[in-house]
Scaffold this motif. Structure first.
Motif, PDB file in Angstrom:
ATOM      1  N   ASN A 223     -18.723 -61.313  -1.291  1.00 32.82           N
ATOM      2  CA  ASN A 223     -17.667 -62.053  -0.756  1.00 32.82           C
ATOM      3  C   ASN A 223     -16.886 -63.261  -1.573  1.00 32.82           C
ATOM      4  O   ASN A 223     -15.625 -63.379  -1.638  1.00 32.82           O
ATOM      5  CB  ASN A 223     -18.048 -62.716   0.455  1.00 32.82           C
ATOM      6  CG  ASN A 223     -18.273 -61.624   1.572  1.00 32.82           C
ATOM      7  OD1 ASN A 223     -17.913 -60.255   1.414  1.00 32.82           O
ATOM      8  ND2 ASN A 223     -18.922 -61.796   2.610  1.00 32.82           N
ATOM      9  N   ALA A 225     -17.030 -63.320  -4.964  1.00 33.23           N
ATOM     10  CA  ALA A 225     -16.277 -62.796  -5.974  1.00 33.23           C
ATOM     11  C   ALA A 225     -15.220 -62.238  -5.734  1.00 33.23           C
ATOM     12  O   ALA A 225     -14.138 -62.071  -6.817  1.00 33.23           O
ATOM     13  CB  ALA A 225     -17.143 -61.947  -6.828  1.00 33.23           C
ATOM     14  N   SER A 226     -14.841 -61.884  -4.453  1.00 36.10           N
ATOM     15  CA  SER A 226     -13.483 -61.077  -4.213  1.00 36.10           C
ATOM     16  C   SER A 226     -12.401 -62.432  -4.154  1.00 36.10           C
ATOM     17  O   SER A 226     -11.261 -62.091  -4.294  1.00 36.10           O
ATOM     18  CB  SER A 226     -13.590 -60.458  -3.146  1.00 36.10           C
ATOM     19  OG  SER A 226     -13.895 -61.558  -1.929  1.00 36.10           O
ATOM     20  N   LYS A 227     -12.836 -63.447  -3.968  1.00 36.38           N
ATOM     21  CA  LYS A 227     -12.179 -64.613  -3.942  1.00 36.38           C
ATOM     22  C   LYS A 227     -11.787 -65.457  -5.328  1.00 36.38           C
ATOM     23  O   LYS A 227     -10.723 -65.973  -5.606  1.00 36.38           O
ATOM     24  CB  LYS A 227     -12.168 -65.743  -2.756  1.00 36.38           C
ATOM     25  CG  LYS A 227     -12.454 -65.147  -1.328  1.00 36.38           C
ATOM     26  CD  LYS A 227     -11.288 -64.658  -0.770  1.00 36.38           C
ATOM     27  CE  LYS A 227     -11.263 -64.146   0.537  1.00 36.38           C
ATOM     28  NZ  LYS A 227      -9.900 -63.784   1.275  1.00 36.38           N
ATOM     29  N   HIS A 228     -12.754 -65.412  -6.093  1.00 36.33           N
ATOM     30  CA  HIS A 228     -12.808 -65.990  -7.329  1.00 36.33           C
ATOM     31  C   HIS A 228     -13.178 -64.927  -8.396  1.00 36.33           C
ATOM     32  O   HIS A 228     -14.046 -64.323  -8.453  1.00 36.33           O
ATOM     33  CB  HIS A 228     -13.880 -67.197  -7.350  1.00 36.33           C
ATOM     34  CG  HIS A 228     -13.735 -68.192  -6.261  1.00 36.33           C
ATOM     35  ND1 HIS A 228     -12.713 -69.155  -6.241  1.00 36.33           N
ATOM     36  CD2 HIS A 228     -14.209 -68.006  -4.832  1.00 36.33           C
ATOM     37  CE1 HIS A 228     -12.763 -69.857  -5.326  1.00 36.33           C
ATOM     38  NE2 HIS A 228     -13.629 -69.252  -4.392  1.00 36.33           N
ATOM     39  N   LYS A 229     -12.065 -64.478  -8.941  1.00 29.91           N
ATOM     40  CA  LYS A 229     -12.083 -63.196  -9.902  1.00 29.91           C
ATOM     41  C   LYS A 229     -12.801 -63.407 -11.504  1.00 29.91           C
ATOM     42  O   LYS A 229     -12.603 -62.385 -12.121  1.00 29.91           O
ATOM     43  CB  LYS A 229     -10.604 -62.868  -9.964  1.00 29.91           C
ATOM     44  CG  LYS A 229      -9.883 -62.735  -8.743  1.00 29.91           C
ATOM     45  CD  LYS A 229     -10.529 -61.654  -7.714  1.00 29.91           C
ATOM     46  CE  LYS A 229      -9.562 -61.134  -6.467  1.00 29.91           C
ATOM     47  NZ  LYS A 229     -10.145 -60.020  -5.833  1.00 29.91           N
ATOM     48  N   LYS A 230     -13.164 -64.770 -11.965  1.00 26.79           N
ATOM     49  CA  LYS A 230     -13.606 -64.696 -13.155  1.00 26.79           C
ATOM     50  C   LYS A 230     -14.837 -63.911 -13.132  1.00 26.79           C
ATOM     51  O   LYS A 230     -15.562 -63.682 -12.352  1.00 26.79           O
ATOM     52  CB  LYS A 230     -13.968 -66.174 -13.396  1.00 26.79           C
ATOM     53  CG  LYS A 230     -12.704 -67.184 -13.469  1.00 26.79           C
ATOM     54  CD  LYS A 230     -13.362 -68.647 -13.898  1.00 26.79           C
ATOM     55  CE  LYS A 230     -12.149 -69.537 -14.026  1.00 26.79           C
ATOM     56  NZ  LYS A 230     -12.728 -70.884 -14.250  1.00 26.79           N
ATOM     57  N   SER A 231     -15.007 -63.366 -14.588  1.00 22.51           N
ATOM     58  CA  SER A 231     -16.251 -62.574 -14.729  1.00 22.51           C
ATOM     59  C   SER A 231     -17.444 -62.964 -14.634  1.00 22.51           C
ATOM     60  O   SER A 231     -17.525 -64.403 -14.837  1.00 22.51           O
ATOM     61  CB  SER A 231     -15.910 -62.046 -16.402  1.00 22.51           C
ATOM     62  OG  SER A 231     -17.008 -61.136 -16.719  1.00 22.51           O
ATOM     63  N   LYS A 234     -20.234 -63.058  -9.386  1.00 17.49           N
ATOM     64  CA  LYS A 234     -21.193 -62.316  -8.192  1.00 17.49           C
ATOM     65  C   LYS A 234     -22.865 -62.553  -8.835  1.00 17.49           C
ATOM     66  O   LYS A 234     -23.453 -62.959  -8.002  1.00 17.49           O
ATOM     67  CB  LYS A 234     -20.927 -60.717  -8.118  1.00 17.49           C
ATOM     68  CG  LYS A 234     -21.898 -60.277  -7.152  1.00 17.49           C
ATOM     69  CD  LYS A 234     -21.494 -58.674  -7.022  1.00 17.49           C
ATOM     70  CE  LYS A 234     -22.567 -58.266  -5.829  1.00 17.49           C
ATOM     71  NZ  LYS A 234     -22.155 -56.691  -5.770  1.00 17.49           N
ATOM     72  N   GLU A 260     -15.592 -73.195 -11.974  1.00 16.58           N
ATOM     73  CA  GLU A 260     -14.608 -73.180 -10.799  1.00 16.58           C
ATOM     74  C   GLU A 260     -14.617 -74.178  -9.757  1.00 16.58           C
ATOM     75  O   GLU A 260     -15.035 -74.141  -8.871  1.00 16.58           O
ATOM     76  CB  GLU A 260     -15.173 -71.798 -10.185  1.00 16.58           C
ATOM     77  CG  GLU A 260     -14.496 -71.077  -9.177  1.00 16.58           C
ATOM     78  CD  GLU A 260     -12.953 -70.380 -10.096  1.00 16.58           C
ATOM     79  OE1 GLU A 260     -12.120 -69.919  -9.418  1.00 16.58           O
ATOM     80  OE2 GLU A 260     -13.082 -70.220 -11.244  1.00 16.58           O
ATOM     81  N   TRP A 266     -14.358 -73.100  -0.780  1.00 14.19           N
ATOM     82  CA  TRP A 266     -15.054 -71.887  -0.113  1.00 14.19           C
ATOM     83  C   TRP A 266     -16.202 -71.889   0.485  1.00 14.19           C
ATOM     84  O   TRP A 266     -16.510 -71.230   1.769  1.00 14.19           O
ATOM     85  CB  TRP A 266     -15.116 -70.718  -1.316  1.00 14.19           C
ATOM     86  CG  TRP A 266     -15.392 -69.453  -0.618  1.00 14.19           C
ATOM     87  CD1 TRP A 266     -14.520 -68.408  -0.228  1.00 14.19           C
ATOM     88  CD2 TRP A 266     -16.802 -68.721  -0.592  1.00 14.19           C
ATOM     89  NE1 TRP A 266     -14.864 -67.337   0.189  1.00 14.19           N
ATOM     90  CE2 TRP A 266     -16.503 -67.362  -0.301  1.00 14.19           C
ATOM     91  CE3 TRP A 266     -17.866 -69.301  -0.771  1.00 14.19           C
ATOM     92  CZ2 TRP A 266     -17.509 -66.614   0.279  1.00 14.19           C
ATOM     93  CZ3 TRP A 266     -18.984 -68.362  -0.504  1.00 14.19           C
ATOM     94  CH2 TRP A 266     -18.935 -66.837  -0.072  1.00 14.19           C
TER      95      TRP A 266
END
Length: 387
Positions: A223, A225-231, A234, A260, A266
């Motif tokens: 959840n 990682a779906s909002k914060h896209k940096k590699s 997760k 981040e 979040w």
């Protein structure tokens, strides 16, 4: 197949010979197949993936390759021959449930198995999850599973509902508390972050301090990682949540905030005790995910492709089998006078090995206060901890 005669109370035993189920073409006409050369004849055949079924037909009919549409139709006809029609299964379900109640004292129709507390062999942790049913009618199977001392699945409760929503989760959680948890306190529920579950866990009897709710770390990290896209986000959250020492948790947390900064927003409505092992207050017994519940979903996959009558019957027999296997294993261990399970011994031995180089100083015997200096290996270790 066992069913109750809908015109009376007698029980009829009906056996299906799966070795002579014919293969059907798209128009519904039967292709004649000799009994010693079946095509789609068994439960395994009709539940196999499409490509495997296509290969089965191709081998049998000298290279003929049916379309996917024809294979779906053939599968539907074969399932109906073996298990009955989908529409009729809903009408048969009340009679099956009546039979289960009659011959299995303690079974609840609405519908939870034996009204009893979670046994001494189970960890006070319940994992809950939902998974889809397959077929012409939509539906969801909600389940609650426990974990025994062998780290084995212990199925506790099921609900077949139209959809996974606020009402359905409230319904099963209320019955789980009424029929399974009963008057016990200190039960930890582990789940994903579905809105229906979050609402149900705020109801009296489930909320703190009587019982506890914790998030599955894998779902939690996904959840985020779906909002914060940096590699790598997760994996970073999973590592953060899995720390057992607050000192290491804070170090990784600070690194995350540097990488981040907006992530703090979040986390604002997600209490740290619900997702961090370091601040868990030892409620989840080290269980970080809903893997046991999801393994149970995989075990019921074939049954979820069938109509509701056969699904319920298959779930009942699978639960009986699981409990029988668990009881035999527990009884065998008790007969040998063994206090800990093989799984528990493995965990203890691993902890003893890791702690063998630590130095412990007793500060207060009455309050069990100790200073632990960890073993130094290279650049790691040599840290002081008050426990």
């Amino acid at each position: 197949m066992v069913r109750v005669d809908r015109h009376g109370s007698s029980v009829e035993n009906k056996e299906v010979n799966v070795d002579c189920i014919p293969f059907y073409s798209i128009d519904g006409s039967k292709m004649v197949v000799s009994f010693d050369e079946p095509v789609l004849t068994t439960q395994e055949d009709v539940l196999n993936p499409v490509e495997l079924r296509k290969a089965t037909v191709k081998d049998h009919y000298s290279g003929y390759e049916p379309s996917r549409k024809k294979l779906r139709a053939a599968k539907k006809h074969a399932i109906e021959d073996i298990y009955g029609i989908w529409d009729g299964s809903y009408g048969d379900l009340p009679y099956l449930m009546e039979t289960l109640q009659c011959f299995n004292i303690g079974t609840k129709v609405d519908w939870l198995f034996k009204e009893d507390e979670i046994g001494e062999q189970c960890i006070p942790v319940i994992q809950i999850d939902g998974t889809h049913l397959y077929g012409p009618y939509p539906g969801v199977l909600l389940s609650a599973t426990g974990v025994d001392g062998f780290s084995h699945i212990v199925p506790l409760a099921f609900a077949i509902v139209e959809a996974e929503n606020l009402a359905s989760w409230d319904w099963i959680m209320e019955r789980l508390r009424k029929f399974v948890v009963l008057n016990q306190h200190g039960i930890c529920i582990i789940s994903d972050m579905h809105a229906g579950i979050l609402a149900a866990m705020q109801k009296p009897g489930w909320c703190e301090p009587q019982n506890h709710h914790r998030f599955c770390i894998r779902h939690f990290a996904a959840n985020f990682a779906s909002k914060h896209k940096k590699s790598g986000m997760k994996d970073r959250i999973i590592k953060l949540a899995s720390q057992v020492q607050p000192k290491k948790f804070e170090l990784l947390w600070n690194q995350l905030m540097i990488m981040e900064p907006k992530a703090a927003v979040w986390f604002e409505d997600k209490p740290v005790m619900k997702w961090s092992l370091a601040y868990d207050e030892q409620k989840r017994f080290g269980i970080m995910t809903t893997n046991h519940a999801e393994n149970w979903n995989k075990a019921t996959l074939d049954a979820r492709r069938l109509h509701i009558f056969t699904l319920v019957k298959a779930l009942f027999h699978k639960v009986v089998t699981y409990f029988d296997q668990r009881q035999v294993k527990i009884a065998s261990q008790a007969a040998k006078g063994e206090m800990f399970t093989k799984y528990a011994k493995k965990m203890l031995n691993r902890a003893i090995t890791r702690a063998s180089g630590h130095h412990v100083t007793i500060f207060d015997c009455d309050t069990l206060l100790f200073e632990v200096v960890t073993k130094k290996v290279g650049h790691k270790g040599g840290n002081n901890h008050i426990v």
